[in-house]
Motif scaffolding. Structure first.
Motif, short mmCIF file in Angstrom:
data_model
loop_
_atom_site.label_atom_id
_atom_site.label_comp_id
_atom_site.label_asym_id
_atom_site.label_seq_id
_atom_site.Cartn_x
_atom_site.Cartn_y
_atom_site.Cartn_z
N UNK A 144 0.80 -1.22 0.00
CA UNK A 144 0.00 0.00 0.00
C UNK A 144 0.84 1.28 0.00
N UNK A 145 2.12 1.13 0.28
CA UNK A 145 2.98 2.32 0.25
C UNK A 145 3.59 2.55 -1.13
N UNK A 146 3.35 1.60 -2.05
CA UNK A 146 3.87 1.76 -3.41
C UNK A 146 3.03 2.79 -4.16
N UNK A 147 3.68 3.71 -4.88
CA UNK A 147 2.92 4.79 -5.53
C UNK A 147 1.94 4.32 -6.59
N UNK A 148 2.16 3.15 -7.17
CA UNK A 148 1.25 2.65 -8.21
C UNK A 148 -0.03 2.06 -7.63
N UNK A 149 -0.01 1.71 -6.34
CA UNK A 149 -1.17 1.07 -5.71
C UNK A 149 -2.14 2.16 -5.25
N UNK A 150 -3.33 2.18 -5.84
CA UNK A 150 -4.27 3.28 -5.59
C UNK A 150 -5.54 2.85 -4.86
N UNK A 151 -5.65 1.56 -4.51
CA UNK A 151 -6.82 1.11 -3.76
C UNK A 151 -6.54 -0.22 -3.09
N UNK A 152 -7.28 -0.49 -2.02
CA UNK A 152 -7.25 -1.79 -1.34
C UNK A 152 -8.33 -2.66 -1.96
N UNK A 153 -7.96 -3.84 -2.43
CA UNK A 153 -8.93 -4.74 -3.02
C UNK A 153 -8.31 -5.53 -4.16
N UNK A 154 -8.94 -6.46 -4.70
CA UNK A 154 -10.36 -6.66 -4.65
C UNK A 154 -10.71 -7.45 -3.38
N UNK A 155 -11.57 -6.88 -2.58
CA UNK A 155 -12.00 -7.53 -1.35
C UNK A 155 -13.52 -7.48 -1.26
N UNK A 156 -14.09 -8.23 -0.32
CA UNK A 156 -15.54 -8.20 -0.18
C UNK A 156 -16.10 -9.55 0.21
N UNK A 157 -17.32 -9.83 -0.30
CA UNK A 157 -18.02 -11.06 0.05
C UNK A 157 -18.61 -11.71 -1.20
N UNK A 158 -18.52 -13.03 -1.28
CA UNK A 158 -19.14 -13.77 -2.37
C UNK A 158 -19.89 -14.96 -1.77
N UNK A 159 -21.21 -14.77 -1.59
CA UNK A 159 -22.06 -15.83 -1.04
C UNK A 159 -22.74 -16.61 -2.16
N UNK A 160 -22.26 -16.39 -3.40
CA UNK A 160 -22.80 -17.10 -4.55
C UNK A 160 -22.03 -18.40 -4.76
N UNK A 161 -20.72 -18.29 -4.80
CA UNK A 161 -19.91 -19.47 -5.06
C UNK A 161 -19.31 -20.06 -3.78
N UNK A 162 -19.16 -19.24 -2.75
CA UNK A 162 -18.70 -19.73 -1.45
C UNK A 162 -17.41 -20.55 -1.54
N UNK A 163 -16.45 -20.06 -2.29
CA UNK A 163 -15.17 -20.76 -2.38
C UNK A 163 -14.40 -20.71 -1.06
N UNK A 164 -14.70 -19.72 -0.23
CA UNK A 164 -14.18 -19.66 1.14
C UNK A 164 -15.37 -19.61 2.08
N UNK A 165 -15.25 -20.21 3.29
CA UNK A 165 -16.37 -20.17 4.24
C UNK A 165 -16.77 -18.73 4.54
#
Length: 276
Positions: free
Chosen positions: A86-107
């Protein structure tokens, strides 16, 4: 086209681009897509897209994060190394993060925990959030509410849900990313009347390439691969359903995107590229 576009979601590290990545970037620029945000979906992919953002530094930036699909593989070391990105100048956002309750590849509980950790990292870094949500809008919104006052900015990328979910996100002051899903006559037409409900300063466009090739394209590539050069198709579809001209949509989404990713002024000494 004379308008310059920002594609806020490009999976340029995907193997689909291994044979012609240089040409894909060149074609994008030729078609007016002068700024691309490359998506990081794991620690490894985030490091890859950082390298690509450096290689194509005139036109590309990137995100760094852990997709909900890979949440089960995240550990303390992962977050430590992610934080360093996150301290690298090219990195402009945190992500891709969130929730996926459609495929549930992770609990689901693991997805939620990893999502919350990245929200905390976004608050610490001051970076905006690039988020994924599938079949989880209520839970997603509940989690966001706990952090919203501290989070800088947040976009729900590749929005495909219904009016209830859209209003839930707009009430939380979220940005909305629209892809070629809106060009799909089989499953995307419900998005058409919603376009007028999204304020101009909340709407951004993306290809999510190599996926979601716009089905409305007059001339589709034989390999069915989507790429940033096709972004204007999304802009045109939004224009059709908002009563605006494609040029207005292009101008507004560009301005919103540059502001969202803090690219409108010198940021981390970004060499003043593209008027940023």
């Amino acid at each position: 086209m004379t308008q310059q576009l920002v594609d806020i979601g490009v999976n340029l590290s995907d193997k689909a681009f291994d044979q012609d990545r240089d040409e894909v970037v060149s074609r994008a620029v030729e078609h007016g897509v002068t700024t691309m945000i490359l998506t990081g979906t794991s620690l490894t992919e985030s490091q890859k897209v950082l390298g690509l953002a450096r290689k194509y530094s005139e036109h590309c930036f990137c995100t760094a994060g852990i997709h909900p699909h890979g949440a089960k593989d995240a550990n303390t070391r992962t977050f430590k190394e992610l934080k360093a990105l996150f301290s690298e100048p090219e990195v402009v956002a945190v992500g891709e993060t969130g929730l996926d309750f459609n495929r549930d590849f992770s609990p689901r509980p693991v997805q939620e925990k990893v999502f919350e950790r990245q929200l905390e990292l976004a608050i610490e870094s001051g970076l905006p959030l690039f988020c994924h949500e599938r079949d989880a809008s209520e839970r997603f919104a509940d989690i966001i509410k706990n952090y919203r006052d501290q989070v800088n900015k947040l976009v729900v990328h590749c929005f495909t849900a219904d009016k209830t979910a859209l209003y839930r996100y707009l009430d939380l002051d979220c940005h909305i990313g629209i892809t070629g899903w809106i060009c799909d006559e089989r499953r995307g037409t419900h998005l058409h009347p919603l376009m007028k409900d999204i304020p101009a300063n909340r709407l951004m466009v993306e290809t999510d390439s190599p996926w979601l090739l716009p089905r409305s394209l007059a001339k589709k590539p034989k390999n069915r691969r989507n790429e940033p050069a096709f972004l204007f198709e999304v802009v045109q579809m939004i224009a059709t359903h908002t009563g605006l001209s494609p040029e207005q949509v292009a101008r507004q989404t560009r301005a919103t995107s540059l502001e969202f990713f803090n690219l409108t002024a010198p940021h981390h000494d970004r060499q003043g590229q593209d008027g940023r």
